[in-house]
Design a protein around this motif. Sequence first.
Motif, PDB file in Angstrom:
ATOM      1  N   UNK A   1       0.992  -0.993   0.373  1.00 31.10           N
ATOM      2  CA  UNK A   1       0.255   0.163  -0.036  1.00 31.10           C
ATOM      3  C   UNK A   1       1.043   1.310  -0.014  1.00 31.10           C
ATOM      4  N   UNK A   2       1.772   1.498   1.225  1.00 32.30           N
ATOM      5  CA  UNK A   2       2.842   2.720   0.985  1.00 32.30           C
ATOM      6  C   UNK A   2       3.638   2.439  -0.418  1.00 32.30           C
ATOM      7  N   UNK A   3       4.069   1.745  -0.919  1.00 30.56           N
ATOM      8  CA  UNK A   3       5.182   1.698  -2.066  1.00 30.56           C
ATOM      9  C   UNK A   3       4.328   1.985  -3.355  1.00 30.56           C
ATOM     10  N   UNK A   4       2.536   1.570  -3.874  1.00 29.72           N
ATOM     11  CA  UNK A   4       2.049   1.867  -5.110  1.00 29.72           C
ATOM     12  C   UNK A   4       1.672   3.389  -4.204  1.00 29.72           C
ATOM     13  N   UNK A   5       1.222   3.360  -3.095  1.00 31.20           N
ATOM     14  CA  UNK A   5       0.927   5.397  -3.292  1.00 31.20           C
ATOM     15  C   UNK A   5       2.318   5.952  -3.394  1.00 31.20           C
ATOM     16  N   UNK A   6       2.854   6.067  -3.043  1.00 30.74           N
ATOM     17  CA  UNK A   6       4.425   6.367  -3.221  1.00 30.74           C
ATOM     18  C   UNK A   6       4.616   6.322  -5.116  1.00 30.74           C
ATOM     19  N   UNK A   7       4.478   5.466  -5.636  1.00 33.30           N
ATOM     20  CA  UNK A   7       5.009   5.634  -6.997  1.00 33.30           C
ATOM     21  C   UNK A   7       3.689   6.506  -7.662  1.00 33.30           C
ATOM     22  N   UNK A   8       2.524   6.532  -7.245  1.00 32.00           N
ATOM     23  CA  UNK A   8       1.559   6.947  -7.786  1.00 32.00           C
ATOM     24  C   UNK A   8       1.888   8.672  -7.023  1.00 32.00           C
ATOM     25  N   UNK A   9       2.087   9.008  -6.039  1.00 32.13           N
ATOM     26  CA  UNK A   9       2.073  10.087  -5.675  1.00 32.13           C
ATOM     27  C   UNK A   9       3.301  11.130  -7.146  1.00 32.13           C
ATOM     28  N   UNK A  10       4.414  10.280  -6.981  1.00 30.03           N
ATOM     29  CA  UNK A  10       5.636  10.561  -7.776  1.00 30.03           C
ATOM     30  C   UNK A  10       5.601  10.881  -8.822  1.00 30.03           C
ATOM     31  N   UNK A  11       4.369   9.989  -9.599  1.00 30.18           N
ATOM     32  CA  UNK A  11       3.858  10.615 -10.832  1.00 30.18           C
ATOM     33  C   UNK A  11       3.117  11.406 -11.052  1.00 30.18           C
ATOM     34  N   UNK A  12       2.415  12.450  -9.721  1.00 30.94           N
ATOM     35  CA  UNK A  12       1.686  13.092  -9.340  1.00 30.94           C
ATOM     36  C   UNK A  12      -0.208  12.427  -9.961  1.00 30.94           C
ATOM     37  N   UNK A  13      -0.288  11.887  -9.789  1.00 33.50           N
ATOM     38  CA  UNK A  13      -1.711  10.907  -9.453  1.00 33.50           C
ATOM     39  C   UNK A  13      -2.973  11.064  -8.569  1.00 33.50           C
ATOM     40  N   UNK A  14      -1.400  11.058  -7.203  1.00 36.27           N
ATOM     41  CA  UNK A  14      -2.050  11.303  -6.027  1.00 36.27           C
ATOM     42  C   UNK A  14      -1.965  12.232  -5.617  1.00 36.27           C
ATOM     43  N   UNK A  15      -2.417  12.851  -4.243  1.00 34.97           N
ATOM     44  CA  UNK A  15      -1.727  14.131  -3.823  1.00 34.97           C
ATOM     45  C   UNK A  15      -1.751  13.042  -2.245  1.00 34.97           C
ATOM     46  N   UNK A  16      -1.097  13.311  -1.204  1.00 37.84           N
ATOM     47  CA  UNK A  16       0.006  13.248   0.163  1.00 37.84           C
ATOM     48  C   UNK A  16      -0.698  14.353   1.260  1.00 37.84           C
ATOM     49  N   UNK A  17      -1.081  14.371   1.831  1.00 38.37           N
ATOM     50  CA  UNK A  17      -1.706  15.216   2.925  1.00 38.37           C
ATOM     51  C   UNK A  17      -1.058  14.994   4.356  1.00 38.37           C
ATOM     52  N   UNK A  18      -0.256  15.935   4.912  1.00 40.02           N
ATOM     53  CA  UNK A  18       0.395  15.299   5.796  1.00 40.02           C
ATOM     54  C   UNK A  18       0.059  16.093   7.010  1.00 40.02           C
ATOM     55  N   UNK A  19      -1.011  15.902   7.972  1.00 37.37           N
ATOM     56  CA  UNK A  19      -2.070  16.809   9.434  1.00 37.37           C
ATOM     57  C   UNK A  19      -0.508  16.515  10.566  1.00 37.37           C
ATOM     58  N   UNK A  20      -0.132  17.572  10.528  1.00 38.70           N
ATOM     59  CA  UNK A  20       1.093  17.345  11.802  1.00 38.70           C
ATOM     60  C   UNK A  20       0.669  16.994  13.347  1.00 38.70           C
ATOM     61  N   UNK A  21       0.053  16.295  13.861  1.00 37.35           N
ATOM     62  CA  UNK A  21      -0.624  16.400  15.245  1.00 37.35           C
ATOM     63  C   UNK A  21      -0.221  14.596  15.431  1.00 37.35           C
TER      64      UNK A  21
END
Lengths: 129, 129
Positions: A56-76
């Motif tokens: 799941x992590x790897x696939x999301x990373x690849x999608x993010x790298x290619x610009x298909x998915x965004x990743x938003x971190x809320x620092x809590x």
Amino acid sequence: MIPTDTHDTGTCQRISELLSRIGDKWTLLIVRALGQGPKRFSALKRELGSISQKMLTRTLRNLERDGFVSRTVTPVTPPQVEYALTPMGLDLFCPIAALAEWTFAHADAIDAARHAYDARHPDAGYRPA
Amino acid sequence: MIPTDTHDTGTCQRISELLSRIGDKWTLLIVRALGQGPKRFSALKRELGSISQKMLTRTLRNLERDGFVSRTVTPVTPPQVEYALTPMGLDLFCPIAALAEWTFAHADAIDAARHAYDARHPDAGYRPA
DNA sequence: CAGGATCCGCGATGATACTG
DNA sequence: CAGTATCATCGCGGATCCTG
């Protein structure tokens, strides 16, 4: 006849590359899940059920790298990370949907071709030599 | 938003299966070569250059089994085998061509996304952890 | 909660040698 | 010519343990 001039070898490999990514074990399922709206890591994991955390992590990373998915971190604490399709990610799934419809429409024909082939080649139940 | 109802998990996996086949290392290049007309085994091998006999054979077998390619043997010495796209094989490449155009149109955007990602994550040149 | 690190099995791909 | 058979390699995907 397929127009060769618009499909040189380099372009063809580039398309293959994209198809490989899209055609891997989890990408389509993940994108489909995100198609319903943004979701957090564990929500995706729960929804996909049998996926390992690593994939799941790897696939999301690849999608993010290619610009298909965004990743938003809320620092809590505990951490909170939301994944969502980007406009380009959403856009990609117009042609993918067309391919999906084709697949759905021809699934029976493909099955029939396979069974016919297997019947023509009885030697040792099908194994992709 | 992507319509979920027309993309249940089972259908999604079926599409993934087809995409995996089409997206493998050689299928698209082979189909593109056959798109110019029927060709013999060694003609294909010569045209693809770097493919091994094993992978050419296997990929052609898979395409034949799924009904995308026909295989015609002329029993002479030396043997003569011609491969050609079936009508279904040719038909498949309408949606594929759409995807190809999309890829071509967005190649730069994807490259840009990758470079931006790699720049944001300088730690150890890119490796899909 | 959202991962990172590690070990492992398996199938895809490749290189080489042989055959009808 | 058109394959088949065998051996080696490599990355995918899964399982498990650990952490900020």
